[in-house]
Every structure is written in C-alpha cells, then in structure tokens.
Design an enzyme around this catalytic site. Sequence first.
Site, PDB file in Angstrom:
ATOM      1  N   ASP A 494      20.884   8.692   7.740  1.00 43.06           N
ATOM      2  CA  ASP A 494      19.528   8.337   8.142  1.00 43.06           C
ATOM      3  C   ASP A 494      18.558   9.078   7.224  1.00 43.06           C
ATOM      4  O   ASP A 494      18.948  10.021   6.528  1.00 43.06           O
ATOM      5  CB  ASP A 494      19.327   8.716   9.603  1.00 43.06           C
ATOM      6  CG  ASP A 494      17.929   8.402  10.096  1.00 43.06           C
ATOM      7  OD1 ASP A 494      17.401   7.342   9.732  1.00 43.06           O
ATOM      8  OD2 ASP A 494      17.369   9.219  10.840  1.00 43.06           O
ATOM      9  N   ARG A 885       4.277   8.329   4.539  1.00 46.93           N
ATOM     10  CA  ARG A 885       4.378   7.337   5.613  1.00 46.93           C
ATOM     11  C   ARG A 885       2.983   6.822   5.936  1.00 46.93           C
ATOM     12  O   ARG A 885       2.066   7.609   6.172  1.00 46.93           O
ATOM     13  CB  ARG A 885       5.011   7.964   6.856  1.00 46.93           C
ATOM     14  CG  ARG A 885       6.415   8.474   6.617  1.00 46.93           C
ATOM     15  CD  ARG A 885       6.862   9.394   7.737  1.00 46.93           C
ATOM     16  NE  ARG A 885       6.903   8.730   9.019  1.00 46.93           N
ATOM     17  CZ  ARG A 885       7.981   8.144   9.536  1.00 46.93           C
ATOM     18  NH1 ARG A 885       9.108   8.162   8.848  1.00 46.93           N
ATOM     19  NH2 ARG A 885       7.945   7.559  10.718  1.00 46.93           N
ATOM     20  N   GLY A 966      14.492   2.952   8.459  1.00 45.94           N
ATOM     21  CA  GLY A 966      13.599   1.931   8.978  1.00 45.94           C
ATOM     22  C   GLY A 966      12.279   1.854   8.242  1.00 45.94           C
ATOM     23  O   GLY A 966      11.403   1.067   8.600  1.00 45.94           O
ATOM     24  N   ASP A 967      12.098   2.667   7.183  1.00 47.39           N
ATOM     25  CA  ASP A 967      10.844   2.690   6.436  1.00 47.39           C
ATOM     26  C   ASP A 967      10.712   1.463   5.535  1.00 47.39           C
ATOM     27  O   ASP A 967      11.678   0.761   5.239  1.00 47.39           O
ATOM     28  CB  ASP A 967      10.763   3.957   5.589  1.00 47.39           C
ATOM     29  CG  ASP A 967      10.492   5.187   6.438  1.00 47.39           C
ATOM     30  OD1 ASP A 967      10.127   5.018   7.613  1.00 47.39           O
ATOM     31  OD2 ASP A 967      10.671   6.308   5.940  1.00 47.39           O
ATOM     32  N   VAL A1027      19.077  -1.803  -3.632  1.00 49.28           N
ATOM     33  CA  VAL A1027      18.015  -1.716  -2.618  1.00 49.28           C
ATOM     34  C   VAL A1027      18.137  -2.956  -1.748  1.00 49.28           C
ATOM     35  O   VAL A1027      17.943  -4.077  -2.223  1.00 49.28           O
ATOM     36  CB  VAL A1027      16.620  -1.634  -3.269  1.00 49.28           C
ATOM     37  CG1 VAL A1027      15.550  -1.557  -2.191  1.00 49.28           C
ATOM     38  CG2 VAL A1027      16.539  -0.423  -4.188  1.00 49.28           C
ATOM     39  N   THR A1032      17.642  -9.289   5.236  1.00 46.08           N
ATOM     40  CA  THR A1032      18.579 -10.211   4.594  1.00 46.08           C
ATOM     41  C   THR A1032      20.032  -9.920   4.961  1.00 46.08           C
ATOM     42  O   THR A1032      20.939 -10.548   4.424  1.00 46.08           O
ATOM     43  CB  THR A1032      18.431 -10.133   3.064  1.00 46.08           C
ATOM     44  OG1 THR A1032      18.799  -8.809   2.629  1.00 46.08           O
ATOM     45  CG2 THR A1032      17.008 -10.420   2.649  1.00 46.08           C
ATOM     46  N   ASP A1085      20.129  12.179  13.119  1.00 48.11           N
ATOM     47  CA  ASP A1085      19.575  13.163  14.048  1.00 48.11           C
ATOM     48  C   ASP A1085      18.952  12.543  15.286  1.00 48.11           C
ATOM     49  O   ASP A1085      18.503  13.268  16.168  1.00 48.11           O
ATOM     50  CB  ASP A1085      18.516  14.013  13.344  1.00 48.11           C
ATOM     51  CG  ASP A1085      17.221  13.249  13.127  1.00 48.11           C
ATOM     52  OD1 ASP A1085      17.301  12.063  12.752  1.00 48.11           O
ATOM     53  OD2 ASP A1085      16.148  13.820  13.336  1.00 48.11           O
TER      54      ASP A1085
END
Length: 1411
Positions: A494, A885, A966-967, A1027, A1032, A1085
């Site tokens: 992660d 972020r 998830g970014d 990447v 997809t 985590d």
Amino acid sequence: MSKKSVGSDVEASTSNSSSALYDTTTTSKGHHRRTSSLWVPPTRPIFSSPTQVIKEKAENGGRILKSHPVTRWLFPSQPILPQQRIVVPNNQKEPPPRYEQPNRRYCGNRISTTKYSVLTFIPKNLFEQLHRAANLYFIFIVILNMIIGAFGKYISVMPIAFVLGITAIKDAFEDYRRYKSDQKINHSTCRVWDASQQRYRKLEWQNILVGDFVHLSHDEIIPADILLLRSSDVNGVCYVETCNLDGESNLKQRQAIRAMGKYHNSNVPLEYSPSEFNYRIACEGPTTDVYKFEGRLEAMEGGPPLAREFTILAKENVLLRGCVVKNTDFVEGIVLYAGKDTKAMLNNSGPRYKRSSLEKMTNIDILWSVCTLLALCVLGAVLSGVWLRNYSTPYTVPFLVFIHPNSSYHNNNDSQYKYSPSYESWFSFWSYIIVLQVMIPISLYVSIEFIKIFQVWFMSQDRNMYYDKVDKRLQCRALNITEELGQIQYVMSDKTGTLTENQMVFRRCSVNGSDFGGRPVLDAVDSSLELVASNLRSNQPTEKKLQLAALAEAAANTGRLRPSRDPALESKLASSVLKQGADIDDPVFAFFLTLAICNTVVVNAKPHEDLMDPDGDIVNSRFATEEDALSPKRESSTDSITGNKMLADVEEESLSSNSSTPVIAEEKTAAEDGFEEIELIEFPEVGKTEDTQPSDKEINVIEKKDEEKEGSNNYNGERKEGKGFGILHRPSILSVPFAKLKGIKSPFRRSVDKRSSSSDVNAPPPHSFYDSESPDELALVEAAREYGVRLLKRRFDDVVVYLRHSTRSVKYKVLHTLPFDADRKRMSVIIRENTGSKRIIVLTKGADATVLPVLSNEFCTSTRGEEVIFKAQEHLTMYAKEGLRTLCLSMRVWTEEEYLEWKEKHEEAELDVVDKETLVAESILRAEQDLELLGVTAIEDRLQDGVPECIHSLREAGIRVWVLTGDKIETAVNIAYSSRLFSPSMDLLNIGANGVRAVSDLLGEHLKRIARAQEVSIDATDSFGLVLNAATMSYCLDPHNVDRFVKLLRGCRSVLCCRATPLQKAQLVNLAKNHLKGKVLAIGDGANDVSMIQGADVGVGLSGQEGMQAVMSSDFAMARFRFLSNLLLVHGHWNYYRLAQTILYFFYKNAMLVFVIFWYQIFNGFSAQVPIDPVYLMVYNLIFTSVPPLLFGCLDQDASAELLLDCPKLYGQGRLGKRYRWYSFWINMLDAIWQSLVVYFICHFTYRGSNVDMWTFGHLLVTQLIIVNTFHLALFVQYWTWPMFWSMFLSVLLFFICALLYNGFVTANWTWTNVKDPPSMVSLKAFSSLEFWMALCVSVILCLVPRYVITAIVNTVSPSTTLRTRLGAEDGIKKSESRFASCAVGCLSAPFKCTRLCCKKKPTAHLEEVH
C-alpha cells in the site's frame, strides 16, 4: 429575601445530598483516601452451603447442553429459540454479597485465552499431539515392538516419549505466556459503583459482574460491553475508537440512552447517581456481530413507568470491550456482557496457520523416506525367506532355532518354532519396520519447531527493526512460515501510511486562480501558546500559572508538524476579514471557512480531564483556559456569534472613530422575537456596584430564557458553593450587570458598556485540541487555524469559528452533514448564517474528478469561472507532480425555497423503509450540484525515512515491488519516482484504455516494445515499469486478455496500480500467486489492506495511523516500512538457509544409520538383528546428534547482516529456491549410502576373522556414525561460534562418557534392554584397542573426502554468488580459489574466527564473520 439568597438556598439544598460524598473540601475526603485502595470483593466461604453453587452449575450446564450442536442434531424437533438476557442493576441499597448477585449466572469478566489448565494439560495436550500422523506412526511402532520384541520393550518408548515431552513443554510455555497476558488484562482496574458505600471504587476487571455500573475516563479502555447511561457531554454523547476491534481508527459516536436524557438537560439538569437507575435491561444473547444490538428497558416492580420511545436500545447506545473512550471527559454505563460473552472475545481468533513451500517439500521427501523404508523392509523380508529356503535341512543348522515336529523337544505350544520361510518373511517384515523406523526423522519435527521459535525470538530482538518512538518491535503471529521470508518474489505494498507517514501537512493551495505556497512553520511558536506564555509572565496566582503551564505542555505534546503559511495569502485573508467581516461572498474567506468547518473534526478547549481519580475521589483540574481565567464560574459556551457584547454595544462603539479596542459583534435579531430570543452575554466582573445588580423582576426575565446549561460540572452533576448550575442559581449570571442582558433597556446602558468594553478580553481558549476521523481533515483544520480562521467549537447543530484578525467569533447553524463515501468521493455540510440575511450555504470538498464535473454551467462559462478552473487544473497537475494530495473546495448559496424543497425530499428518503440507501444517495447528489469552485488544497504526506533505500534494496535483490494505491495517477507516479520504485532510466508503460478491445490492442503494443528491447539486451525487463489504472482491471482480466496481461506483468520490473479498491488489491495478489507462480508478500497498514494481506503467502501489517486491523490480520507486524529490507534480506535469507540445510542434514543422518543397519543384514541372514545396543539406537537422534543441528539452525550465517544488506543480490539463493531443490533429497541419500558403506565395511574388515562379539562390532559402528555425522555438519558450518563448537565437542565427549558409564553399570543379569548377553564393559575394551581408533580415523576421512572434493571443485569452477561476494570481487575470484581451498581445512577445526589472508576483511563490511 432576595432572589440571590433564594438561589443560594436552592443550590445549597440540592447539593446537600451529595456533598458529603463528593465534595473535595469535606472531611469525608480523608476517609475516602484511607479506604480508596483496591476493592477486593469477598469470595464465597469454603464451608458455605453448596446448594446455590450446584444450582448455578446445573443451570449453566443445562444451557450449554441445550445449545450444543450434538444435542441439536439428536433432537432436531426442538428448535432452540434465541436466548434473551435480563440484566438487573447491581445498585441495591443493601446489596447481597457479590457471589450471590442476581446476574452471577452470567459469565464474569475474567478472561482466559489459555488452552489448558493444570488438570486438563496432560490429557488435552496428548490428544492434540495424537492428531499428528508422525506421532501416531511412532506410537504404532512402539506397540508393534511390544508385540514382536525386536528391541527392548521400554527402550523403544524413549524416542516418542521424548518428542511428546518436549512438545508438551513447548506448548506449556506458550500457554503460560498466554496466561501471563490474561493475568495482566484481568488485573487491570477501573472504577465500579459500590452500592454499600454509595460511591465508585477501584476494582479489577476480573471482578466486574454483569449489572455493575462503571465509570470511565478519556483514553481509558472499556473493560466490558457497556450500555451508555451518562456522558460528560451536555448532549449525552461520547466518542469511541474501535481500531482494536474492527481496525477503523475513525471515531464512532455513541449516545446515552434516551431514558437518561433528564440528566443531560441543559436547562434543568438533575443530579445523577447509579442508585437512581430503576430499570432492568432485556437484550439479546451474546453474538459476534459488532454492528448489531437489540434490547429494551423495562420498568422494575415499584419503579416509575417508562414511555415506549424511551425503552428502545440500539447499537449506538453500547460501548464495546476493547474500544477506547475518546473526546469525552468521562462516561458511565452498566455492564451488559462480560468476559468471554463480549463481542471482542467472541471475535478473537488466534495466530493464523500457513504452510511454507519448504514445509511442503519436506513432507514430500518424508513420503519418499517412507517409500524407501517400505522398500528396504520388503527387500529384507523377501531375502530372509530366500535365505532360509537355501537350507535343505533347517532343523540341523545350529544357529537356527527351528524344532522338528517329531522331535522330543516339541510340544503343542512350539508352533512358532516350526520351519516356515513364508511366516519368517512376514515376521521379518514387521521386525524391519521396527528396526528401520529411524528412517523417518522423528526428531526433525521437534527440532524445526524449536528452530523457528528461536528464529522468531532473534527477529524480535533485532535492534535494527525496533522503533523507539512507539516502543515497538517486530511481532510474529505465524510461527511456521519464518523461512518463507527468504523466498519472496513479489512485494505488494500500500502507499498511504505504508510508504508514507500518513501524517498530512498542508503545504500549498490555489485560491481564486492564484497559487500560494509558503515556508513550513516547523519551529514557530503558536500564537495561542504565546498567549499562555504572556499569562505565565503576568501577575497571576501560582495555581493559575501551574494550570496554564500544564495546558501549554499538553499543547506542545501533540507532536504534529505545523502547516506552511504564505504571507501574501494571509494578508489577503486579514484584509478581507477586517474590511468585510465574515462575508461568505469573499472567495478567500469562503475558502478558509470551508477548510475549517467542512469536516467532522471534534474540537476541545483543553485536554479531556476526568475530575474523578482512579480511586474514585474527586480532584482539582490541572488545566485552565483563558475562558476559565476570565470567568471561572461558568462553563465554556458560545451563543450566536458568541461574544461578550451585543449589537447595540458594537454599533455605538463603532460610531467612535477613536475606538481601537477589538470588539466582538453580534447582529441584532428581530425585535419581535421577544423574550424567547433573549441571549445572556457575560462580561468579567469589573467595577461591580449595587447599581449594576439585577432586580427580582429582571431575574424572572432570565428564567424565561431557554439556553444551554453553564457552570463546570463534576462527574456527578452536583452544585457547590462558588460554582453555578442551572438557570436559577448561577452566581456568574446573577452578578452580570443588568445592561448586559440583550433586549432589556436600561438607563445606565451606555456608561456601563463603555466601562466594560475597556476591559473586554474575549480571547478564545489558548489552544484547541482536535480529534479527527481522518488525517486529511486534521491537516486542513490546522491550516485554517494557522491562517487565522480557527475552528473553536462544534456541536450537533452549530459550529463556531474564531477569526484571529478581527478577534471575532462567528457562529453558523449546521443544518445537514453529508458524509464522505467511496462512490461520491465528496463531503458536504449545509449551514445557515446567523447574521444578516441568514443565507443557506452548501460547502463541499472532494477529489477533483468528482468536484469539477458538478460545477454549475453559469460558473464554468463566466470569464472568472473559466480562468479559475483553468488555473486550478494547472495547479492540480503541478501539485500532483510534486507528490501532494489534492482536494477541491467548492460552495453554493441556496435560497430558502430551494432548501425547503430539497429538505422535504431528503426527509422522505430518510423515512423510506424499502430503498432508503438509494434514495438518500440520490438526494445527496441533488444537493451537490451547480457548485462554484473556491480553490484547491495540496497536502503533503511525506515518505517514511528509509523507504527509497528499502525499495531499491528489494529491487536489487530481484524482488518485484508493486505499489497498489487509491491515489490519482499523477500523485502516485511522483511518489513512485521519489521512493525509487521507478528509476529515471525506466521506460513506463501505461494501461489506461477503456474496453476489452482497446486494452487488448494496448497490451499487444506493450508486449512488442518489450520483445524488441529483449532482442537488444537480455536484461531488458529491468528497464520497464507498468502504470496500471485500476479502472481497466476488469478488461485486463478478461479471458481474452489475461494471458497477455500476465506476460506483460512478468516483463516489467515494477508495477504501480492507481485508484485500486481493496478487492482489486486482492485480485492482483491472487494473480501473482496463481498465474505468475511467485511467492507474494503483502504489506499495509489499514483496514482496506486486510484482504490482500490475508491472501498473500506472507502478510505484514504496519502499526500506523489507520488502526490495528492490518496488524491483527497479518503474519508479521512491524512499525516502519524500512524494516522490510532487514526482515527479508537478512533474517529471511538466514531462516531459509538454516532450515534448508538443517532438514537435509536430518534426512542424511537418519538414512545413514538405516543403511548401516541394512548392510549388516547381508551377513546375518536378513534376520533383522541389530548389532548396535538398543540404548544407543534410541538416544542416537535425541541426545548425541540433536544439539549441534539445533544450534546450526539457530545461529549459522552464510554471510553477515551487513554483507547481505550491502549486496542484496545474495537474496537470490532463497528467492530462486537454490538451497532446497527437488533433487537435494536424493543427493543426500547418495551421500548417506556412500558414507554408510564406508562405515560398515571398514568395521567389517577391521574385525574380519576375529572373535569379536556383536556388541563390540556395533560399538565401533555407532562411534563412527556419531563422529562422521558431527564432522559432516562441520562442513556445513559457515559461521563458527563458541556455542557451535562446544556443542559438537561436548556431544562427542558425552557419548564417550555415557558409553563408559553405561557399559560399566551393565551386568550379565541386565534385562532392561531385553537382549541376550548384555554389553558389559564393551566400551572399555573397544576404547583400549588400537584398531578401533585406526578404523575410526580412516572412516571419517573416507566418508567426508567425496563431499569435500566435490564442494571444492564446484566452488572452484562455479562458485556461488555468496561465496564470490565473501571472497571479494568477481575479477579476484581466481586468485583467491587456492587460498580459500587451503583455508577450509584450517577453519573446520578452529573454534574462532579465521585469521588467514583469504578470510581477512575485504572492502565489503564484516567479511571476518564468514568463519
């Protein structure tokens, strides 16, 4: 009598009942101190009547028996109805002894996670060990030997007894550790209501009963499942952190039951005491569902009736065991479930069991050992029959014991002596099974378990994996896969919280199309703390200074980085606030207002503090706020645009141009609101005179005001002299000048206001303490505070913001909070202004992909809107490239009609019973439409220390590292470069197409690029990175694309998957395991990483900022990602190397002994006779050859830790499984066969033609076996230590000593071993013979020469990577070969580090540890 005196009398009368118990100034305080030690309830007397005990046991046994699955299977016609629990409060004024409480039939709060007790340990442990096939096999051998008698009947019990005993000791030790952990928990203390003394007392957790009343403070762990009755919050609310239960770190809100609402009434608060709770609770039986609770309140006999709506209980009213009380000074509740009935204990599961690939290969080789054993037994049995058939007259052969049926010696009971080759073959087969049983290494199982335990202990003691900031070491939750750490091929990680700190810090922002980013404020002092410092320097009482110092210390201990601050942006905000006030039309102010209040952050003016100490006594507060300093007699509360002046005051003072004193304004409300809108505004009592005291009539006006309770409560809500409670008796209210009452005219208004304004000090509390569900929200709120828009207070329906530049406090009414969800990826609050036109405003924040599409067309097509959106998109891209972020902030102003229309539909959706979730989601989407963009925020989540170096080391070791996050893609790619997941020279392949066909074409193009690169260079796969957009994934896993997708993954060195959900993370883990056939380690985590952690071969959980769910689901737990390189490259390498060598050694050692015995059968007619003393045979594996391999498996190192970290490529031996191949077992078998031939035939030819007895012959055999086995292990040792040397030396010495002592005690009458002609004085005779020692030396040399020569040749022609690295650079290997070969012999006999030239320290670190 004046109203003031009336109020005082009322206050005195209402506090009389509790002052004797709770007033810290009374003499009873001393009594409490003397009796406030640990409360130890009396136990049931030993000689009491057993009737009650028998009755309770019978009832409990009946309930258990009825619910048992066997009972339900036998009696299916009797449905088992859900059991209902009736909880009676333990608050009787004359309580019975606790062992006779009415709730005693329910489980107590004492927990026990142990598997055994003193009485059940032996039978239960034996039963568990008999589940192992190997143990059953050896017990079968013992029983068989008891029947056949191939060995001594009791001697054959020794090996299995030793194994069972050692395993039992290990299990007992592990269970004792669980027992100590249970004791630590059981002896924890909390405060429980003692009805006999009518006070709370300190009681151990294990003594808590169902029905007890418990008092808990902030940050205190909840000891049982409790029904919340009371909270320090005026609304009866408390917050709990459930990460210990479900892994979610965000705070959960819990509400006191509605029936106790009268004790939380802010207008007329009632005193509370547990003795006044006159209800019983009917609830469901214990269940594992942590998200469900059903129950109701029932009035007890003689108790007050209860309205129906007050009887309903829900999960929001329950505090679960293991959770932590947060954001609340104290809570009180009644215990519903205790001990093993709590949801935490019902959901508790032990360490997970996984099987390593090395264990699987070992099991296969054990099966080959069984096949070899059976083959030898069959061969020996057949040849035994063949050999007997060669004798035509077997009854005349002197060494055969057959008796002819016609012989005078024969009788009817001598059928066993009848000549029958077939029977003898059958009998010999089972004799061989007993004799050759050691082919199955019984000691291998025990040795592996002990080796793994020591490996786990060594890993936990490694200082390089200890994080001192949180005092955490490596934790192992799966003891059986330590060697799997040395074979990892893929690492799935992660990002947020795993690679990064997950401590968000505000860095940059885009406001109204302009980019702002300033210096990080790291060492600056908070303005609020400056205020504290100035107060400490002022002439204040010492006690007050100590309280302020304690507050400052608590604020400084938050340990968070300060956000960046741009002076230009701060100047714009200050100018806007000073000129326009709290004007939402100003985009700069609206931006910071959204930062401050569009969240669920909970704010406090001071650290949470319970005035009840652990012993149940009341103490004084350590902390003081500025508000307390100004008016210590009132509780902090804020009214609409909270301030100490009214609009009329501000209007009058604003007319004076010379007025420079900061004021706090409040807009005047409609006059027709009358007394219902009267607001009480309090000032410091300055210049108080008789003229300023309110009259009786004015007091009556105050009584009509409906406002929140003021005054500082102690835990029981008592009212004391000097502290006001309620509306009728508040000295701080009664002392307020009449002119300060809003809406009440006074002829002295102007003069009094001016006097008061001169001393107006409406400063907020020195520091605000925030509790947040998300680190992102906390970073935004702190950024707003840094710029001067400070979140001051938050309640259910209002929020207060303090503006530092104008010293104003502005209050907004919160109408709705639309929470964040994974589908919308937005959060919104709907607020109403309390001033001016009282507009309704929607404030929204969320990801750019979800906010930009819902902007209004009017805004997007306007000149300003186009520019703002264009600049914002530029800044979004720039921030993402910097690894920040991003979030977009937006707003919308509603008309009253629009809001009412939406509210009506929203309420209908919330009341819908069929499709509530869908309708509510659609209603929220309607609210978040036609927005205007305010700006963009950029938050830094910096990488953890050592992450780039760790990932680089893993990649150098040949491990493929995949980051699943998830970014958004831009942010993730930048983090990938900064963490060295991607290198600048790497060619990135991007999969972002939509549709199966488009993805298929893209996969084909990427595979062609890789193929062209491989034509140029074999190592081309190291130059590609992938990447992958998780959107997809479904197209890539389509049956038409999955094969090419797997081929593409195999051709890329690193993979970055963006926008991945927990399910997609688990899919990628399974893809790597099943299609790529690799060993996968998953590390995370958070709770969203649990699925991939559990699905991986090895799961590692980080104890980070997102709770403990990942840790609880993992096999190994550690504090920082950088420890992963040490865990894999050092300990994983060592563990795999040690266990692989140890397992092969055990197979070799046992096979050698079996083959030696088998060669002896050739010369004794395959009679299954063994020349070795049964005692030696039984303890051969248990004592004489057990300790050295055990220490080898714990201590040996083929390279030092520093060398393994400096040269990560050495990890390849384990990653590729080079130490234990499928053929390794057979190579060891060939070596064992050769050495057994040498050992036997040297002994055979040594005593050929002599009259030596069988025991002397066998004594030489067993001596050769022990010496050869020991020297054979010495060839394996790469890291000589004193324990390793002494274990070998003492093992050999112990054999010689035991042999002399044992043969010295044996006499001709010795029957214990059940052999004829006991071996008396055999050892002494053998040791005194020169031929014995000559044969011993020759056998050792001949046995080890082939392995030594082959090893030398292999190391010369094709040395391993480890060997080349240890000896130096590859170009110097030829020069060092001869020196290394000559050094090897010297090193074998040296119990210290070698000092020869070839072993001296090279440029790489710690090469002296090679030997």
